[in-house]
Design an enzyme around this catalytic site. Structure first.
Site, PDB file in Angstrom:
ATOM      1  N   ARG A 185       3.663  -3.517 -13.177  1.00  0.00           N
ATOM      2  CA  ARG A 185       4.697  -3.728 -14.033  1.00  0.00           C
ATOM      3  C   ARG A 185       5.228  -4.432 -14.754  1.00  0.00           C
ATOM      4  O   ARG A 185       6.298  -4.434 -15.376  1.00  0.00           O
ATOM      5  CB  ARG A 185       5.654  -3.727 -12.276  1.00  0.00           C
ATOM      6  CG  ARG A 185       4.798  -5.669 -11.587  1.00  0.00           C
ATOM      7  CD  ARG A 185       4.879  -5.802 -10.081  1.00  0.00           C
ATOM      8  NE  ARG A 185       4.115  -4.795  -9.217  1.00  0.00           N
ATOM      9  CZ  ARG A 185       3.727  -5.276  -7.620  1.00  0.00           C
ATOM     10  NH1 ARG A 185       4.222  -5.704  -6.787  1.00  0.00           N
ATOM     11  NH2 ARG A 185       2.931  -4.081  -7.602  1.00  0.00           N
ATOM     12  N   LYS A 210     -11.090  -7.718  -9.233  1.00  0.00           N
ATOM     13  CA  LYS A 210     -11.289  -6.992  -8.052  1.00  0.00           C
ATOM     14  C   LYS A 210     -12.571  -6.606  -7.881  1.00  0.00           C
ATOM     15  O   LYS A 210     -12.993  -7.136  -8.903  1.00  0.00           O
ATOM     16  CB  LYS A 210     -10.930  -5.097  -8.700  1.00  0.00           C
ATOM     17  CG  LYS A 210      -9.225  -4.646  -9.009  1.00  0.00           C
ATOM     18  CD  LYS A 210      -8.757  -3.110  -9.617  1.00  0.00           C
ATOM     19  CE  LYS A 210      -7.482  -2.894  -9.494  1.00  0.00           C
ATOM     20  NZ  LYS A 210      -6.767  -3.383  -8.362  1.00  0.00           N
TER      21      LYS A 210
HETATM   22  N1  BES Z   1      -3.369  -0.044 -10.809  1.00  0.00           N
HETATM   23  C1  BES Z   1      -3.548  -0.633  -9.178  1.00  0.00           C
HETATM   24  C2  BES Z   1      -3.455   0.628  -8.272  1.00  0.00           C
HETATM   25  C3  BES Z   1      -3.924   1.015  -7.937  1.00  0.00           C
HETATM   26  C4  BES Z   1      -4.945   1.144  -6.501  1.00  0.00           C
HETATM   27  C5  BES Z   1      -3.883   2.993  -8.235  1.00  0.00           C
HETATM   28  C6  BES Z   1      -5.592   2.229  -6.001  1.00  0.00           C
HETATM   29  C7  BES Z   1      -5.071   3.549  -8.425  1.00  0.00           C
HETATM   30  C8  BES Z   1      -6.021   3.173  -6.889  1.00  0.00           C
HETATM   31  C9  BES Z   1      -2.478  -1.560  -9.561  1.00  0.00           C
HETATM   32  O1  BES Z   1      -2.746  -2.398 -11.139  1.00  0.00           O
HETATM   33  C10 BES Z   1      -3.430  -2.958  -8.482  1.00  0.00           C
HETATM   34  O2  BES Z   1      -3.692  -2.897  -8.486  1.00  0.00           O
HETATM   35  N2  BES Z   1      -2.225  -2.697  -7.580  1.00  0.00           N
HETATM   36  C11 BES Z   1      -2.268  -3.867  -6.959  1.00  0.00           C
HETATM   37  C12 BES Z   1      -0.914  -4.719  -6.278  1.00  0.00           C
HETATM   38  C13 BES Z   1      -0.672  -5.921  -5.459  1.00  0.00           C
HETATM   39  C14 BES Z   1      -2.040  -7.214  -5.641  1.00  0.00           C
HETATM   40  C15 BES Z   1       0.726  -6.181  -5.062  1.00  0.00           C
HETATM   41  C16 BES Z   1      -2.267  -3.204  -5.087  1.00  0.00           C
HETATM   42  O3  BES Z   1      -2.141  -2.184  -4.757  1.00  0.00           O
HETATM   43  O4  BES Z   1      -3.904  -3.001  -5.174  1.00  0.00           O
HETATM   44 MN    MN Z   2      -3.767  -3.949 -11.141  1.00  0.00          MN
END
Ligand code: BES
Ligand code: MN
Ligand code: ZN
Length: 485
Positions: free
Chosen positions: A336, A262
Site C-alpha cells: 500500500r 516474514k
Molecule cells: N505481499 C504480501 C501479501 C501476500 C501474502 C501475498 C501471501 C501473497 C501471499 C503483503 O505485502 C503483506 O505482507 N501483507 C501483510 C499485511 C499485514 C502486515 C497487514 C499480510 O497479508 O500479512
Molecule cells: Mn509484505
C-alpha cells in the site's frame, strides 16, 4: 508454441488432434478409434482427452480427441479454449514435437476456433531455462501446431488472440523469474525489450526523480535494498483525444517483510509479489500488440523490500507525494505504501478517466477467496460490474467486497494521518481503504487484490504449475468491451 495455418497436414506429423462436442458423432474416424473412445468413456466433456493409435496413409498415427462440452453452453468460448489446452497439456512432454490440429470438426465459429488456439498456446508455455539436468522425457517436446480446416475468419480472429497470448506469456515470464534476476531495474529492461518498436512510450523515474516528487512512502519501502527503486509507465495512445484509463501495479520484486521480517517457510513465494505490475505489463503488451483503439497507461511501482541497517523501522512516519503522512506500524504492509505514491503520481500526471490498481496486497485475501477469485473493491458500481464481467469472460474471475467509512476509521493513526495497518479483522478491506484515501474525488477507481491468483502449485487450464498469467487477459478484455468504441 508456434501456430501455423496450413492447407494440408504435413505428412510426417504423427499426432493428429480434433475437437469434439458432447454427443458428436465419431463415425468418420477409423472404427477402432471410435470404439476405443467409447470404451474409454470419452464423451466429449469439457477438457476430456482421448488418445488412440491408427494406421493412416501407411503410417502409424496418434489420434487425439479434445472435449469441448455441450455446444449450447453459455461458456462456449471458455469450453473450447479448455479443449485446446487439454490437448496440449496431454502432449506437451509426450515426445511429440508437432501436432496437427484439425479445426474442421466440432462446428466451431472463427472466434471459437481462435479460443481453442489460445488455450493451446497458453497451456504450452513453460520456462525450464534453469533446469539444466531435467530428464529428457520430462522436457517440453511439443513446439508446433499445424492448423488445418480452420473455419473462415479464424486467422484474423487468431491475430487478436495471439496478441493476448503474447501479453499473458510476458506476465508469466516476469512472475517466474527469481528475484536475483528480476529487480526494479531489470524489470524495466525486460519491458524496454518487449515494447521495442511497438509504438508504446516508456517513462522511467529513478530515485532522485521520485525524491523530487516527494514519494516518501514508496522510497521508504525500497530504502533497505541494494536495488534501486523505479517508477515505470508504459503509455499507449490508440484512442485519439479520449482521457486515458490508467492501470497501476504493485511491483515488489521481493518482499522479505523488511524489519517486520516474514517467517522463512514460504518466503520464496514473495518473488511473485510483483504480480500486479506483471499483470499490468502483460496487459499493456497485449493492447499494444493488437493496436487497441484506446488510450491506456500502465504504471508500475517497482521496489524490493529488505531488512537492513538503512531499512525503515516500525513506527517511522513517512510523507507521501499527496502530502498525507503515514505511520508505518508494520514494514510488511509495504504494498500500500508503494501504491499510494504510484496512484497519486498517476492521477497528477495523466488525469485518468478511471484508474484500476492490481496488487498481491494481502494474505487475508487468500483466506477469504482462496485461489478461485481475485478480490474486487471499487468506488463505482459500473466500473465494478465491467471488471467482473471481463473476469467471467476470460476466466480471470473477480469477486466484489465492500468498502465504507466504518472500515476507513480503522486506519486512523494517533501520530500521523493514516497508519499502514489496521486490526486483524477485514485486513483486505482496510488495505483497500488505505488506497482509497489516495484517490481523487470523482475518479472511478477499482482495486484488485490478486494475492491468491498469480501463482499456482497445480496446473490449470491456461497454465502449467507456476505463474498463471492472471490479470493480463482480464484487463485487455475490460478495455476491449468497455473503452474501445
Ligand atoms: N505481499 C504480501 C501479501 C501476500 C501474502 C501475498 C501471501 C501473497 C501471499 C503483503 O505485502 C503483506 O505482507 N501483507 C501483510 C499485511 C499485514 C502486515 C497487514 C499480510 O497479508 O500479512
Ligand atoms: Mn509484505
Ligand atoms: Zn508484499
Amino acid at each position: 508454441m508456434q501456430i501455423h495455418f496450413v492447407k494440408t497436414a504435413p505428412a510426417d506429423v504423427r499426432l493428429i488432434a480434433r475437437i469434439v462436442n458432447q454427443g458428436d458423432s465419431l463415425a468418420d474416424l477409423d472404427p477402432a478409434l471410435a470404439d476405443g473412445a467409447k470404451a474409454a468413456r470419452f464423451g466429449g466433456k469439457t477438457g476430456q482427452v482421448f488418445e488412440g493409435f491408427a494406421h493412416q496413409d501407411d503410417s502409424l498415427r496418434r489420434v487425439a480427441l479434445g472435449g469441448a462440452g455441450e455446444k449450447a453452453s453459455a461458456k462456449r468460448d471458455l469450453n473450447v479454449e479448455k479443449a485446446g489446452s487439454a490437448l496440449v497439456a496431454k502432449f506437451l512432454r509426450s515426445g511429440e514435437t508437432d501436432m496437427v490440429l484439425d479445426l474442421g470438426h466440432g462446428d466451431l465459429s472463427a472466434e471459437e476456433a481462435a479460443s481453442a488456439l489460445l488455450g493451446a498456446r497458453l497451456r504450452g508455455w513453460s520456462y525450464d531455462k534453469y533446469r539444466t539436468k531435467l530428464a529428457s522425457e520430462k522436457r517440453v517436446s511439443l513446439e508446433t501446431i499445424y492448423v488445418i480446416n480452420a473455419p473462415s475468419g479464424t486467422e484474423t480472429a487468431w491475430d487478436e488472440a495471439a496478441a493476448v497470448a503474447k501479453g499473458t506469456e510476458f506476465t508469466k515470464r516476469l512472475i517466474t523469474e527469481p528475484a536475483n534476476i528480476l529487480y526494479p531495474e531489470s524489470f524495466v529492461e525486460l519491458c524496454r525489450e518487449a515494447f521495442e518498436g511497438t509504438g508504446a512510450e516508456i517513462t522511467v523515474l529513478d530515485e532522485p526523480a521520485m525524491e523530487k516528487l516527494g514519494m516518501g512512502a514508496l522510497l521508504g519501502v525500497g530504502q533497505g535494498s541494494e536495488r534501486a527503486s523505479r517508477m515505470l509507465a508504459i503509455r499507449w495512445n490508440g484512442g485519439g483525444q479520449e482521457k486515458p484509463t490508467v492501470f497501476v501495479g504493485k511491483g515488489v520484486t521481493f518482499d522479505t517483510g523488511g524489519i517486520s521480517l516474514k517467517p522463512p517457510p514460504g518466503m520464496e513465494d514473495m518473488k511473485w509479489d510483483m504480480g500486479g505490475a506483471g499483470a499490468v505489463a502483460g496487459a499493456m503488451l497485449a493492447l499494444v500488440s493488437r493496436k487497441a483503439k484506446a488510450n491506456v497507461i500502465g504504471v508500475m511501482g517497482l521496489v524490493e523490500n529488505m531488512p537492513d541497517g538503512k531499512a525503515q523501522r516500525p513506527g517511522d512516519v513517512v510523507t507521501t507525494m499527496s502530502g498525507q503522512t503515514v505511520e508505518v506500524l508494520n514494514t510488511d504492509a509495504e504494498g500500500r505504501l508503494v501504491l499510494c505514491d504510484a496512484l497519486h503520481w498517476a492521477q497528477e500526471e495523466y488525469d485518468p478517466a478511471q484508474i484500476i490498481d492490481l496488487a498481491t496486497l494481502t494474505g487475508a485475501m487468500i483466506i477469504a477467496l482462496g485461489h478461485e477469485h481475485g478480490g474486487l473493491f471499487a468506488n463505482d458500481d459500473d466500473l465494478a460490474s465491467q471488471l467482473s464481467d471481463a473476469g467471467f469472460a476470460t476466466g480471470d474471475k473477480l469477486w466484489r467486497l465492500p468498502i465504507g467509512p466504518a472500515y476507513d476509521k480503522l486506519i486512523d493513526s494517533p501520530v500521523a494521518d493514516i497508519k499502514n495497518v489496521g486490526p486483524r479483522p477485514a485486513g483486505s478491506i482496510t488495505a483497500a481503504q488505505f488506497l482509497h484515501r489516495f484517490i481523487r474525488k470523482g475518479t472511478p477507481w477499482a482495486h484488485l487484490d490478486i494475492a491468491g491468483m498469480v501463482f499456482s502449485d497445480k496446473p490449470g487450464h491456461t497454465w502449467d504449475k507456476g505463474a498463471t498469467g492472471y490479470g493480463a487477459r482480464l484487463l485487455d478484455r475490460f478495455i476491449k468491451d468497455n473503452v474501445e468504441g
